[in-house]
Design a protein around this motif. Structure first.
Motif, PDB file in Angstrom:
ATOM      1  N   GLY A  47       0.783  -1.235   0.000  1.00 52.73           N
ATOM      2  CA  GLY A  47       0.000   0.000   0.000  1.00 52.73           C
ATOM      3  C   GLY A  47       0.810   1.278   0.000  1.00 52.73           C
ATOM      4  N   VAL A  48       2.149   1.165  -0.133  1.00 56.45           N
ATOM      5  CA  VAL A  48       3.002   2.359  -0.113  1.00 56.45           C
ATOM      6  C   VAL A  48       2.708   3.245  -1.324  1.00 56.45           C
ATOM      7  CG1 VAL A  48       5.398   3.160  -0.293  1.00 56.45           C
ATOM      8  CG2 VAL A  48       4.819   1.291   1.264  1.00 56.45           C
ATOM      9  N   GLY A  49       2.681   2.635  -2.515  1.00 57.99           N
ATOM     10  CA  GLY A  49       2.434   3.413  -3.732  1.00 57.99           C
ATOM     11  C   GLY A  49       1.073   4.083  -3.698  1.00 57.99           C
ATOM     12  N   ARG A  50       0.056   3.328  -3.295  1.00 56.90           N
ATOM     13  CA  ARG A  50      -1.297   3.912  -3.220  1.00 56.90           C
ATOM     14  C   ARG A  50      -1.324   5.086  -2.233  1.00 56.90           C
ATOM     15  NH1 ARG A  50      -6.848   2.926  -3.778  1.00 56.90           N
ATOM     16  NH2 ARG A  50      -6.713   0.858  -4.692  1.00 56.90           N
ATOM     17  N   ALA A  51      -0.733   4.901  -1.070  1.00 61.81           N
ATOM     18  CA  ALA A  51      -0.772   5.960  -0.046  1.00 61.81           C
ATOM     19  C   ALA A  51      -0.082   7.227  -0.547  1.00 61.81           C
ATOM     20  CB  ALA A  51      -0.121   5.463   1.243  1.00 61.81           C
ATOM     21  N   LEU A  52       1.061   7.071  -1.222  1.00 65.60           N
ATOM     22  CA  LEU A  52       1.794   8.241  -1.723  1.00 65.60           C
ATOM     23  C   LEU A  52       0.983   8.966  -2.796  1.00 65.60           C
ATOM     24  CD1 LEU A  52       5.345   6.647  -1.910  1.00 65.60           C
ATOM     25  CD2 LEU A  52       4.746   8.663  -0.530  1.00 65.60           C
ATOM     26  N   VAL A  53       0.394   8.207  -3.726  1.00 65.45           N
ATOM     27  CA  VAL A  53      -0.358   8.843  -4.816  1.00 65.45           C
ATOM     28  C   VAL A  53      -1.637   9.487  -4.270  1.00 65.45           C
ATOM     29  CG1 VAL A  53      -1.624   8.437  -6.961  1.00 65.45           C
ATOM     30  CG2 VAL A  53       0.608   7.358  -6.613  1.00 65.45           C
ATOM     31  N   GLU A  54      -2.337   8.792  -3.386  1.00 63.66           N
ATOM     32  CA  GLU A  54      -3.598   9.352  -2.870  1.00 63.66           C
ATOM     33  C   GLU A  54      -3.347  10.609  -2.045  1.00 63.66           C
ATOM     34  OE1 GLU A  54      -5.746   6.062  -1.114  1.00 63.66           O
ATOM     35  OE2 GLU A  54      -6.575   5.532  -3.093  1.00 63.66           O
ATOM     36  N   GLU A  55      -2.242  10.615  -1.300  1.00 64.33           N
ATOM     37  CA  GLU A  55      -1.935  11.817  -0.532  1.00 64.33           C
ATOM     38  C   GLU A  55      -1.636  12.990  -1.469  1.00 64.33           C
ATOM     39  OE1 GLU A  55       1.206  13.289   2.802  1.00 64.33           O
ATOM     40  OE2 GLU A  55       1.752  13.016   0.702  1.00 64.33           O
ATOM     41  N   ALA A  56      -0.864  12.735  -2.516  1.00 68.95           N
ATOM     42  CA  ALA A  56      -0.531  13.797  -3.473  1.00 68.95           C
ATOM     43  C   ALA A  56      -1.801  14.309  -4.156  1.00 68.95           C
ATOM     44  CB  ALA A  56       0.471  13.278  -4.500  1.00 68.95           C
ATOM     45  N   LEU A  57      -2.677  13.393  -4.533  1.00 72.25           N
ATOM     46  CA  LEU A  57      -3.919  13.775  -5.211  1.00 72.25           C
ATOM     47  C   LEU A  57      -4.798  14.629  -4.292  1.00 72.25           C
ATOM     48  CD1 LEU A  57      -5.327  13.317  -7.930  1.00 72.25           C
ATOM     49  CD2 LEU A  57      -6.322  11.246  -6.978  1.00 72.25           C
ATOM     50  N   ALA A  58      -4.846  14.265  -3.031  1.00 75.56           N
ATOM     51  CA  ALA A  58      -5.647  15.036  -2.075  1.00 75.56           C
ATOM     52  C   ALA A  58      -5.083  16.453  -1.926  1.00 75.56           C
ATOM     53  CB  ALA A  58      -5.668  14.337  -0.723  1.00 75.56           C
ATOM     54  N   ARG A  59      -3.768  16.589  -2.082  1.00 73.68           N
ATOM     55  CA  ARG A  59      -3.149  17.911  -1.917  1.00 73.68           C
ATOM     56  C   ARG A  59      -3.340  18.796  -3.136  1.00 73.68           C
ATOM     57  NH1 ARG A  59       2.638  16.374  -0.887  1.00 73.68           N
ATOM     58  NH2 ARG A  59       3.088  18.571  -0.753  1.00 73.68           N
ATOM     59  N   VAL A  60      -3.233  18.226  -4.343  1.00 74.60           N
ATOM     60  CA  VAL A  60      -3.237  19.085  -5.537  1.00 74.60           C
ATOM     61  C   VAL A  60      -4.500  18.944  -6.395  1.00 74.60           C
ATOM     62  CG1 VAL A  60      -0.727  19.199  -5.591  1.00 74.60           C
ATOM     63  CG2 VAL A  60      -1.889  17.492  -6.990  1.00 74.60           C
ATOM     64  N   GLY A  61      -5.332  17.927  -6.119  1.00 73.21           N
ATOM     65  CA  GLY A  61      -6.651  17.841  -6.748  1.00 73.21           C
ATOM     66  C   GLY A  61      -6.702  17.200  -8.117  1.00 73.21           C
ATOM     67  N   GLU A  62      -5.568  17.195  -8.805  1.00 74.57           N
ATOM     68  CA  GLU A  62      -5.541  16.699 -10.185  1.00 74.57           C
ATOM     69  C   GLU A  62      -4.103  16.269 -10.480  1.00 74.57           C
ATOM     70  OE1 GLU A  62      -6.932  18.568 -14.493  1.00 74.57           O
ATOM     71  OE2 GLU A  62      -6.595  19.876 -12.794  1.00 74.57           O
ATOM     72  N   LEU A  63      -3.934  15.074 -10.995  1.00 72.92           N
ATOM     73  CA  LEU A  63      -2.581  14.565 -11.229  1.00 72.92           C
ATOM     74  C   LEU A  63      -2.472  13.917 -12.599  1.00 72.92           C
ATOM     75  CD1 LEU A  63      -1.370  12.597  -8.056  1.00 72.92           C
ATOM     76  CD2 LEU A  63      -0.377  14.688  -9.032  1.00 72.92           C
ATOM     77  N   TYR A  64      -1.355  14.146 -13.247  1.00 71.32           N
ATOM     78  CA  TYR A  64      -1.067  13.538 -14.545  1.00 71.32           C
ATOM     79  C   TYR A  64       0.276  12.827 -14.461  1.00 71.32           C
ATOM     80  CZ  TYR A  64      -5.029  16.128 -16.078  1.00 71.32           C
ATOM     81  OH  TYR A  64      -6.313  16.576 -16.190  1.00 71.32           O
ATOM     82  N   LEU A  65       0.511  11.944 -15.395  1.00 69.05           N
ATOM     83  CA  LEU A  65       1.770  11.211 -15.417  1.00 69.05           C
ATOM     84  C   LEU A  65       1.875  10.422 -16.706  1.00 69.05           C
ATOM     85  CD1 LEU A  65       0.949   7.938 -14.758  1.00 69.05           C
ATOM     86  CD2 LEU A  65       0.164   9.188 -12.734  1.00 69.05           C
ATOM     87  N   VAL A  66       3.085   9.992 -16.980  1.00 71.16           N
ATOM     88  CA  VAL A  66       3.299   9.021 -18.061  1.00 71.16           C
ATOM     89  C   VAL A  66       3.667   7.709 -17.381  1.00 71.16           C
ATOM     90  CG1 VAL A  66       4.616   8.414 -20.107  1.00 71.16           C
ATOM     91  CG2 VAL A  66       4.065  10.820 -19.648  1.00 71.16           C
ATOM     92  N   ALA A  67       2.749   6.741 -17.482  1.00 69.99           N
ATOM     93  CA  ALA A  67       2.970   5.450 -16.824  1.00 69.99           C
ATOM     94  C   ALA A  67       3.785   4.537 -17.723  1.00 69.99           C
ATOM     95  CB  ALA A  67       1.637   4.786 -16.512  1.00 69.99           C
ATOM     96  N   ARG A  68       4.746   3.850 -17.134  1.00 70.35           N
ATOM     97  CA  ARG A  68       5.372   2.742 -17.850  1.00 70.35           C
ATOM     98  C   ARG A  68       4.294   1.682 -18.029  1.00 70.35           C
ATOM     99  NH1 ARG A  68      11.103   1.533 -14.975  1.00 70.35           N
ATOM    100  NH2 ARG A  68      12.131   3.456 -15.576  1.00 70.35           N
TER     101      ARG A  68
END
Ligand SMILES: CC(C)(COP(=O)(O)OP(=O)(O)OC[C@H]1O[C@@H](n2cnc3c(N)ncnc32)[C@H](O)[C@@H]1OP(=O)(O)O)[C@@H](O)C(=O)NCCC(=O)NCCS
Length: 144
Positions: A76-97
């Motif tokens: 759950g480390v990856g999920r926790a990091l991404v969800e926290e970032a999303l909660a802070r900035v509201g909208e997230l983009y990325l290029v996924a491998r």
């Protein structure tokens, strides 16, 4: 309730040796600094994963990158990091491998057009000799 085996805090310059080792193990470039970096740490404050937020020239935030230490994957480390970032900035983009697309889909990210990605971040894939094997996919998510 079970206590989480990790917590999240701001990244520090002193974390970079760990973080860059995790990045190098994935064939990723070293982080230029701890700016924009959040770190998941174990109960001894040792980094077990990190996420770097980068604001693109199009004004939106990108995950670039998120990495969990190999021995901590599936906790759950990856999920926790991404969800926290999303909660802070509201909208997230990325290029996924390609290999990480199932992870982002599990978190509710959807494919977006390449022009939703900041040009300097999209340009990282241009001319990359691994592009065919990597199969990068532009993805994004907005908080409802
Ligand atoms: C992608 C990565 C960050 C996932 O980290 P993690 O800490 O193992 O992820 P989590 O344990 O938080 O998993 C979150 C969800 O994604 C799912 N998931 C993770 N990897 C998956 C995979 N390869 N296939 C399918 N689902 C996957 C998990 O099952 C979990 O689902 P759930 O929460 O609904 O049960 C990690 O595998 C990694 O560091 N990979 C190498 C670096 C990389 O490719 N980063 C992404 C590109 S920027």
């Amino acid at each position: 309730m079970t206590e989480s085996p990790f917590s999240i805090r701001d990244g520090r310059e002193a974390d970079l040796a760990y973080l860059n080792a995790y990045a190098a193990a994935e064939g990723m470039d070293a982080l230029p600094s701890a700016t924009g970096v959040r770190v998941a740490v174990n109960d001894e404050d040792v980094p077990v994963g990190f996420l770097r937020l980068q604001k693109g020239e199009n004004g939106v935030f990108h995950v670039n990158p998120v990495v969990s230490c190999a021995t901590w994957r599936g906790w759950g480390v990856g999920r926790a990091l991404v969800e926290e970032a999303l909660a802070r900035v509201g909208e997230l983009y990325l290029v996924a491998r390609g290999a990480s697309v199932p992870f982002y889909r599990a978190l509710g990210f959807k494919e977006v057009p390449w022009d939703a990605i900041a040009p300097t971040i999209a340009a990282d894939c241009d001319g990359c000799e691994m592009r065919g094997e990597c199969a990068p996919l532009p993805m994004g998510k907005k908080v409802l």
